[in-house]
Design an enzyme around this catalytic site. Structure first.
Site: not given
Ligand code: 3HC
Length: 290
Positions: A120, A153
């Site tokens: 990261s 990225e």
């Molecule tokens: N596998 C498959 N599908 C998944 C999943 C997984 N592991 N996790 C979530 N989903 C799907 C769900 O099935 C759902 O699909 P739908 O809307 O079509 O029904 C959708 O994603 C939303 O999931 P949930 O309803 O279970 O839960 P949330 O609404 O809380 O969504 C989330 C979860 C997708 C993680 C959302 O909250 C989100 O986008 N959060 C922000 C995540 C983010 O910013 N990530 C980047 C972080 S920075 C990074 O990673 C860099 C690193 O270097 C630190």
């Protein structure tokens, strides 16, 4: 440019298992390597349940799920990675540990293999110096959770070749991701912008400006983010956020990147977020999420 047919992923945590899942879903033969067999069994469960979520949404057939699971093999023996065309490292965020792994990968894998890091924020140029093939070393940074997030990225080290860049881009596009490209400076693009925002949310909490709930609600409803910054920090891992802030602070040399004392204290206390049940919020009464 030869097409990538076999993928190896090192590290069976959230990121590594998500990347291995993408490979298997998109027709690659995948080895997932972790020295900890418990991590591999957690990874297999989480991949199987994530694939099932795609089936439930009608985005994947049950047959394709079964095929994907068949293409995925877990191992604790690095020798199994010998024939991989492309390796993605997704282990702990420590430059020393990653360098040791790159030295081993360089010895074991075939000379044409590309060695990518999902780091990261650690310098790709420095990781590349641990190998005899710096032209084939690149950053391939997935967002958490990899199966869902639409971005990859790509980070070019000082010596990364155009061929390596194009093969990495082709692989990310095969996973149906949008690619952005960053030069090799601390935090690249996403974390250079995201982590100071998370750190500022901690400072807002630490200085008593607002409650954690109001900070998160403010950013969720006020700027349409899916998660508030403190909730997101728990999701990423407070230890990971802290380590990235430290890389930004050291690498860019500006006091604006100094980690908030509250973030440091939570990590010192072992409150590292969802993965351990407690971070800014307490998840211990909730059912576990895969
Ligand atoms: N596998 C498959 N599908 C998944 C999943 C997984 N592991 N996790 C979530 N989903 C799907 C769900 O099935 C759902 O699909 P739908 O809307 O079509 O029904 C959708 O994603 C939303 O999931 P949930 O309803 O279970 O839960 P949330 O609404 O809380 O969504 C989330 C979860 C997708 C993680 C959302 O909250 C989100 O986008 N959060 C922000 C995540 C983010 O910013 N990530 C980047 C972080 S920075 C990074 O990673 C860099 C690193 O270097 C630190």
């Amino acid at each position: 440019m030869a097409e990538t047919k076999s993928l190896a992923v090192v590290g069976g945590g959230q990121m590594g298992s998500g990347i291995a899942q993408l490979g298997a879903m998109h027709g690659l033969h995948v080895w997932l390597l972790d020295t900890d067999s418990a991590a591999l069994s957690r990874a297999t469960k989480s991949i199987s349940s994530s694939l099932q979520r795609f089936v439930s949404k009608g985005q994947l057939s049950q047959a394709a799920r079964t095929e994907a699971l068949k293409r995925l093999k877990c191992t604790s023996n690095i020798e199994d990675l010998r024939s991989a065309d492309f390796v993605v490292e997704a282990i702990v965020e420590s430059e020393d540990v990653k360098k040791k792994l790159f030295i081993e990968l360089d010895k074991i894998t075939k000379s044409s293999a590309i060695l990518a890091s999902n780091t990261s924020s650690i310098s790709i140029t420095r990781l590349a110096t641990a190998t005899s093939r710096p032209r084939q070393v690149i950053g391939m940074h997935f967002m958490n959770p990899p199966p869902v997030m639409k971005l990859v990225e790509i980070i070019r080290g000082a010596d990364t070749s155009d061929e390596t860049y194009h093969a990495t881009k082709a692989l990310a596009e095969r996973f149906r991701k949008t690619v952005i490209c960053s030069q090799d400076y601390s935090g690249f693009i996403v974390n250079r912008i995201l982590m100071p925002m998370i750190n500022e949310a901690f400072i807002t909490l630490y200085t008593g400006v607002a409650t954690k709930e109001d900070i998160d609600t403010g950013m969720k409803l006020g700027t349409n983010h899916p998660m508030g910054p403190l909730e997101l920090a728990d999701f990423i891992g407070l230890d990971v956020c802290l380590s990235i802030m430290r890389v930004l602070h050291t690498g860019l040399g500006d006091s604006k990147y100094a980690p908030c004392p509250l973030l440091v204290q939570y990590v010192d206390a072992g409150r590292v977020g969802r993965k351990c049940g407690i971070g800014v919020y307490d998840y211990r009464k909730q059912s576990p999420r895969l």
